[in-house]
Design a protein around this motif. Sequence first.
Motif, PDB file in Angstrom:
ATOM      1  N   TYR A   1       0.255  -6.517  -6.608  1.00 57.68           N
ATOM      2  CA  TYR A   1      -0.166  -5.644  -5.520  1.00 57.68           C
ATOM      3  C   TYR A   1       0.573  -4.317  -5.683  1.00 57.68           C
ATOM      4  N   ARG A   2      -0.163  -3.240  -5.886  1.00 62.98           N
ATOM      5  CA  ARG A   2       0.451  -1.904  -5.972  1.00 62.98           C
ATOM      6  C   ARG A   2       0.323  -1.246  -4.603  1.00 62.98           C
ATOM      7  N   ILE A   3       1.461  -1.001  -3.980  1.00 62.38           N
ATOM      8  CA  ILE A   3       1.488  -0.505  -2.601  1.00 62.38           C
ATOM      9  C   ILE A   3       2.131   0.877  -2.577  1.00 62.38           C
ATOM     10  N   LEU A   4       1.448   1.826  -1.940  1.00 64.44           N
ATOM     11  CA  LEU A   4       1.984   3.163  -1.747  1.00 64.44           C
ATOM     12  C   LEU A   4       2.595   3.226  -0.355  1.00 64.44           C
ATOM     13  N   GLY A   5       3.853   3.601  -0.264  1.00 62.37           N
ATOM     14  CA  GLY A   5       4.511   3.627   1.041  1.00 62.37           C
ATOM     15  C   GLY A   5       5.664   4.587   1.086  1.00 62.37           C
ATOM     16  N   ASP A   6       6.310   4.628   2.241  1.00 62.39           N
ATOM     17  CA  ASP A   6       7.476   5.486   2.416  1.00 62.39           C
ATOM     18  C   ASP A   6       8.684   4.882   1.710  1.00 62.39           C
ATOM     19  N   ASP A   7       9.534   5.763   1.188  1.00 67.61           N
ATOM     20  CA  ASP A   7      10.766   5.311   0.550  1.00 67.61           C
ATOM     21  C   ASP A   7      11.885   5.312   1.597  1.00 67.61           C
ATOM     22  N   ARG A   8      11.884   4.271   2.418  1.00 62.59           N
ATOM     23  CA  ARG A   8      12.875   4.180   3.482  1.00 62.59           C
ATOM     24  C   ARG A   8      13.361   2.749   3.607  1.00 62.59           C
ATOM     25  N   PRO A   9      14.553   2.556   4.180  1.00 60.99           N
ATOM     26  CA  PRO A   9      15.101   1.203   4.320  1.00 60.99           C
ATOM     27  C   PRO A   9      14.166   0.289   5.102  1.00 60.99           C
ATOM     28  N   GLY A  10      14.055  -0.937   4.628  1.00 63.98           N
ATOM     29  CA  GLY A  10      13.264  -1.944   5.334  1.00 63.98           C
ATOM     30  C   GLY A  10      11.830  -2.074   4.876  1.00 63.98           C
ATOM     31  N   MET A  11      11.326  -1.096   4.083  1.00 64.70           N
ATOM     32  CA  MET A  11       9.927  -1.153   3.634  1.00 64.70           C
ATOM     33  C   MET A  11       9.663  -2.404   2.804  1.00 64.70           C
ATOM     34  N   LEU A  12      10.542  -2.652   1.820  1.00 67.59           N
ATOM     35  CA  LEU A  12      10.314  -3.781   0.931  1.00 67.59           C
ATOM     36  C   LEU A  12      10.416  -5.109   1.679  1.00 67.59           C
ATOM     37  N   SER A  13      11.378  -5.221   2.566  1.00 65.55           N
ATOM     38  CA  SER A  13      11.524  -6.480   3.300  1.00 65.55           C
ATOM     39  C   SER A  13      10.341  -6.725   4.220  1.00 65.55           C
ATOM     40  N   ALA A  14       9.762  -5.642   4.773  1.00 65.67           N
ATOM     41  CA  ALA A  14       8.592  -5.800   5.642  1.00 65.67           C
ATOM     42  C   ALA A  14       7.389  -6.301   4.846  1.00 65.67           C
ATOM     43  N   MET A  15       7.185  -5.742   3.640  1.00 70.89           N
ATOM     44  CA  MET A  15       6.079  -6.188   2.786  1.00 70.89           C
ATOM     45  C   MET A  15       6.309  -7.629   2.323  1.00 70.89           C
ATOM     46  N   ALA A  16       7.559  -7.924   1.973  1.00 69.03           N
ATOM     47  CA  ALA A  16       7.881  -9.280   1.540  1.00 69.03           C
ATOM     48  C   ALA A  16       7.636 -10.295   2.651  1.00 69.03           C
ATOM     49  N   ALA A  17       7.890  -9.879   3.901  1.00 67.42           N
ATOM     50  CA  ALA A  17       7.672 -10.790   5.029  1.00 67.42           C
ATOM     51  C   ALA A  17       6.197 -11.145   5.161  1.00 67.42           C
ATOM     52  N   VAL A  18       5.322 -10.158   4.943  1.00 69.80           N
ATOM     53  CA  VAL A  18       3.876 -10.429   5.016  1.00 69.80           C
ATOM     54  C   VAL A  18       3.472 -11.404   3.915  1.00 69.80           C
ATOM     55  N   ILE A  19       3.940 -11.125   2.711  1.00 70.14           N
ATOM     56  CA  ILE A  19       3.578 -11.962   1.553  1.00 70.14           C
ATOM     57  C   ILE A  19       4.141 -13.368   1.712  1.00 70.14           C
ATOM     58  N   GLY A  20       5.420 -13.459   2.020  1.00 70.82           N
ATOM     59  CA  GLY A  20       6.054 -14.764   2.161  1.00 70.82           C
ATOM     60  C   GLY A  20       5.511 -15.553   3.330  1.00 70.82           C
ATOM     61  N   GLY A  21       5.147 -14.844   4.389  1.00 69.84           N
ATOM     62  CA  GLY A  21       4.601 -15.543   5.551  1.00 69.84           C
ATOM     63  C   GLY A  21       3.296 -16.255   5.272  1.00 69.84           C
ATOM     64  N   LEU A  22       2.568 -15.771   4.267  1.00 70.18           N
ATOM     65  CA  LEU A  22       1.295 -16.404   3.898  1.00 70.18           C
ATOM     66  C   LEU A  22       1.446 -17.337   2.692  1.00 70.18           C
ATOM     67  N   GLY A  23       2.677 -17.596   2.278  1.00 71.57           N
ATOM     68  CA  GLY A  23       2.904 -18.561   1.196  1.00 71.57           C
ATOM     69  C   GLY A  23       2.865 -17.985  -0.195  1.00 71.57           C
TER      70      GLY A  23
END
Length: 400
Positions: A327-349
């Motif tokens: 998944y190639r995601i364009l987003g802001d370079d700020r703290p917490g971005m990666l963990s937020a995306m990881a939470a979505v992915i991990g939450g769905l298995g």
Amino acid sequence: MTVTFADIQAARTRIAGAVDRTPTRYSRKLSQLTGAEVWVKFDNLQFTGSFKERGALNRLLMLSPEERKRGVVAASAGNHAQALAYHGGRLGVPVTIVMPEGTPFAKINGTRSHGATVVIEGLDFTGSTEAAKRLEAEKGYVFVSAFDDEGIVAGQGVCAIELLEDAPEVEALIIPIGGGGLIAGCAIAAKAMKPDIKVFGVEAARYPSFTAKRAGKPPVCTGQTIAEGIAIKAVGDIPFALADPLVDEVFVCEEADFERAVATYVTYEKTVSEGAGAGGLAALLAYPDRFKGMKVGLELCGGNIDARMLAVVLNREMVRERRLIVYRILGDDRPGMLSAMAAVIGGLGGNIIDVVHNRLALDVPAKGAEFDIMVETRDSAHADEIGEALKERGYELRMG
């Protein structure tokens, strides 16, 4: 020149006890997958890992005492080399093998381990053959072709005798074609034992030499292939003359077909095949309608594949099935971005395998970043589910 069923039977007697009689087994899983009734002959279980032992030993046993003393030379991408080296070592016959550049390490090391002298020369099989012929002239060796030899053809035909004795109900054989020795011997034996049996060949799309010769056209053969064992620019004259009247049809398979077949053998049969060895299954998977309902025998003719290449093939198959996706995601370079995306992915298995940040892409804002997140999924539907969830959270993305 000719090879008869009697010659193949004589070869069988000659090599008896020195070459394994490999099993032929009905595969319920492959039958369910393909819609055909599938039997597999596991010649990857030979001591040197391929069918080549039958022809190599038969040819060595046909040498005169004087020829044995002189030694033999051959050109081979690996399987003929290992078979000749192993049985030459047993019989006290000196063996020199010329291999093309790029031959898998597993085959080079396997050949050397049996005591043969290995020479790496030639960009391809044709170049190696020229080098082997020079050594024949310079050193007085006996040249033993990997396929263009009646003794080799007769030995390889023993494979079909064994398969049809173990699975007499088989209506069709699918045999990989490189130089043609295996399909020539098997076609002669199979048609003698069961005249109405169909014999099909399979070639790599980058090396369709048998197909081209049948059509009276020069073969267009080039490039790298995972099926290097059948990457032959010119089918042998002897095996072609023997096989052409007996082979019902030849299928040409792409690289992806061979890769899928290798992965399928691992997944369904828990067995390892090299690219060429999986040729029969590649044709069955690529042309399922042609074989639906037929009783088909596959010759799994070799298992000598580098561990690294096997890993690459298995991972590539996961990508094709979208069980491994980026998944190639364009987003802001700020703290917490990666963990937020990881939470979505991990939450769905989804299982995150790797993450790459790219802050220097010029089409991304200076305060932004591009995230390539490699994820292991259950299947294609699961991959779509994760992608949709990321979009719903406002992430701009594309899926690889």
